[in-house]
Design a protein around this motif. Structure first.
Motif, PDB file in Angstrom:
ATOM      1  N   VAL A  35       0.849  -1.186   0.000  1.00 53.44           N
ATOM      2  CA  VAL A  35       0.000   0.000   0.000  1.00 53.44           C
ATOM      3  C   VAL A  35       0.884   1.235   0.000  1.00 53.44           C
ATOM      4  CG1 VAL A  35      -1.716   1.298   1.301  1.00 53.44           C
ATOM      5  CG2 VAL A  35      -1.837  -1.191   1.219  1.00 53.44           C
ATOM      6  N   VAL A  36       0.597   2.148  -0.877  1.00 59.86           N
ATOM      7  CA  VAL A  36       1.355   3.397  -0.978  1.00 59.86           C
ATOM      8  C   VAL A  36       0.533   4.491  -0.313  1.00 59.86           C
ATOM      9  CG1 VAL A  36       2.369   5.072  -2.553  1.00 59.86           C
ATOM     10  CG2 VAL A  36       2.396   2.644  -3.141  1.00 59.86           C
ATOM     11  N   ALA A  37       1.128   5.149   0.666  1.00 58.71           N
ATOM     12  CA  ALA A  37       0.436   6.231   1.374  1.00 58.71           C
ATOM     13  C   ALA A  37       0.295   7.433   0.450  1.00 58.71           C
ATOM     14  CB  ALA A  37       1.210   6.625   2.625  1.00 58.71           C
ATOM     15  N   PRO A  38      -0.844   8.109   0.512  1.00 55.84           N
ATOM     16  CA  PRO A  38      -1.005   9.301  -0.319  1.00 55.84           C
ATOM     17  C   PRO A  38      -0.051  10.397   0.138  1.00 55.84           C
ATOM     18  CG  PRO A  38      -2.854   9.074   1.193  1.00 55.84           C
ATOM     19  CD  PRO A  38      -2.015   7.844   1.327  1.00 55.84           C
ATOM     20  N   ALA A  39       0.374  11.195  -0.790  1.00 58.52           N
ATOM     21  CA  ALA A  39       1.297  12.290  -0.467  1.00 58.52           C
ATOM     22  C   ALA A  39       0.583  13.304   0.420  1.00 58.52           C
ATOM     23  CB  ALA A  39       1.785  12.961  -1.741  1.00 58.52           C
ATOM     24  N   LEU A  40       1.295  13.795   1.439  1.00 57.29           N
ATOM     25  CA  LEU A  40       0.724  14.797   2.331  1.00 57.29           C
ATOM     26  C   LEU A  40       0.728  16.156   1.654  1.00 57.29           C
ATOM     27  CD1 LEU A  40       2.347  13.779   5.720  1.00 57.29           C
ATOM     28  CD2 LEU A  40       0.041  13.311   4.926  1.00 57.29           C
ATOM     29  N   VAL A  41      -0.400  16.792   1.697  1.00 62.14           N
ATOM     30  CA  VAL A  41      -0.530  18.124   1.110  1.00 62.14           C
ATOM     31  C   VAL A  41      -0.289  19.133   2.219  1.00 62.14           C
ATOM     32  CG1 VAL A  41      -2.099  19.699  -0.063  1.00 62.14           C
ATOM     33  CG2 VAL A  41      -2.209  17.250  -0.540  1.00 62.14           C
ATOM     34  N   PRO A  42       0.612  20.086   2.033  1.00 60.84           N
ATOM     35  CA  PRO A  42       0.863  21.071   3.089  1.00 60.84           C
ATOM     36  C   PRO A  42      -0.385  21.912   3.354  1.00 60.84           C
ATOM     37  CG  PRO A  42       1.994  21.703   1.071  1.00 60.84           C
ATOM     38  CD  PRO A  42       1.404  20.343   0.843  1.00 60.84           C
ATOM     39  N   VAL A  43      -0.595  22.234   4.627  1.00 62.80           N
ATOM     40  CA  VAL A  43      -1.741  23.034   5.016  1.00 62.80           C
ATOM     41  C   VAL A  43      -1.408  24.504   4.804  1.00 62.80           C
ATOM     42  CG1 VAL A  43      -3.235  23.661   6.952  1.00 62.80           C
ATOM     43  CG2 VAL A  43      -2.405  21.322   6.721  1.00 62.80           C
ATOM     44  N   ARG A  44      -2.300  25.193   4.150  1.00 62.56           N
ATOM     45  CA  ARG A  44      -2.106  26.625   3.935  1.00 62.56           C
ATOM     46  C   ARG A  44      -3.138  27.373   4.744  1.00 62.56           C
ATOM     47  NH1 ARG A  44      -1.304  28.457  -1.962  1.00 62.56           N
ATOM     48  NH2 ARG A  44      -0.558  30.210  -0.747  1.00 62.56           N
ATOM     49  N   MET A  45      -2.667  28.357   5.510  1.00 65.82           N
ATOM     50  CA  MET A  45      -3.581  29.127   6.345  1.00 65.82           C
ATOM     51  C   MET A  45      -4.097  30.337   5.592  1.00 65.82           C
ATOM     52  SD  MET A  45      -1.819  28.999  10.101  1.00 65.82           S
ATOM     53  CE  MET A  45      -3.205  29.802  10.845  1.00 65.82           C
ATOM     54  N   THR A  46      -5.332  30.676   5.877  1.00 66.59           N
ATOM     55  CA  THR A  46      -5.911  31.867   5.283  1.00 66.59           C
ATOM     56  C   THR A  46      -5.420  33.094   6.055  1.00 66.59           C
ATOM     57  OG1 THR A  46      -7.838  31.803   6.730  1.00 66.59           O
ATOM     58  CG2 THR A  46      -7.996  30.586   4.641  1.00 66.59           C
ATOM     59  N   ARG A  47      -5.747  34.240   5.549  1.00 69.83           N
ATOM     60  CA  ARG A  47      -5.358  35.488   6.216  1.00 69.83           C
ATOM     61  C   ARG A  47      -5.996  35.564   7.607  1.00 69.83           C
ATOM     62  NH1 ARG A  47      -6.010  40.988   3.067  1.00 69.83           N
ATOM     63  NH2 ARG A  47      -3.767  41.181   3.150  1.00 69.83           N
ATOM     64  N   ALA A  48      -7.269  35.158   7.707  1.00 69.51           N
ATOM     65  CA  ALA A  48      -7.958  35.176   9.003  1.00 69.51           C
ATOM     66  C   ALA A  48      -7.303  34.188   9.966  1.00 69.51           C
ATOM     67  CB  ALA A  48      -9.435  34.839   8.815  1.00 69.51           C
ATOM     68  N   GLY A  49      -6.899  33.033   9.470  1.00 70.01           N
ATOM     69  CA  GLY A  49      -6.231  32.046  10.310  1.00 70.01           C
ATOM     70  C   GLY A  49      -4.918  32.567  10.862  1.00 70.01           C
ATOM     71  N   ARG A  50      -4.149  33.236  10.012  1.00 72.96           N
ATOM     72  CA  ARG A  50      -2.874  33.811  10.467  1.00 72.96           C
ATOM     73  C   ARG A  50      -3.119  34.896  11.510  1.00 72.96           C
ATOM     74  NH1 ARG A  50      -1.762  33.333   4.877  1.00 72.96           N
ATOM     75  NH2 ARG A  50      -2.182  35.543   4.572  1.00 72.96           N
TER      76      ARG A  50
END
Length: 133
Positions: A35-50
């Motif tokens: 089984v090949v693990a799916p590639a992790l997608v980096p989390v991007r924060m929105t302006r409000a999140g930052r």
């Protein structure tokens, strides 16, 4: 390897039943170390999140600074604490904790250090005792 049933499914525009073409066929599905693990997608924060992250981190830093500053100020002011036991009076505390002062002046110093408007105290109350020096 395991096998799973796969259907060729086409939808007819919406919620209608799918059309099945031909016979169902088996499709091999990898198991275990294959089984090949799916590639992790980096989390991007929105302006409000930052903005929220910045406000939270700043608030925590200010709270820690405020607490440390209060502790340092109390230590620099030369106070120590005494806990009132049942039946104890402010005069008894002043006589025990500030023996170098007359009792009346010791009571006044303890009242000033704790912001007390009268000599009434309660069992379990924590009083700051100023260091006279």
């Amino acid at each position: 390897m395991s096998a799973a049933l796969a259907w060729d499914v086409e939808s007819l525009g919406g919620l209608e039943a799918p059309i099945v073409h031909g016979r169902p066929r088996l499709q091999l599905v990898p198991t275990g170390s294959e089984v090949v693990a799916p590639a992790l997608v980096p989390v991007r924060m929105t302006r409000a999140g930052r903005l929220v992250r910045t406000v939270v981190v700043t608030s925590i830093a200010l709270a820690i600074t405020w607490t440390l500053l209060g502790a340092l100020t109390a230590a620099a002011a030369g106070h120590h604490i005494a806990t009132v036991v049942p039946g104890q009076t402010l005069s008894q505390i002043a006589a025990r904790e500030l023996p170098a002062l007359p009792i009346r002046e010791g009571v006044a110093q303890i009242q000033l250090a704790n912001g007390l408007s009268s000599s009434e105290i309660h069992a379990g109350q924590v009083l700051q005792i100023p260091t006279i020096g």
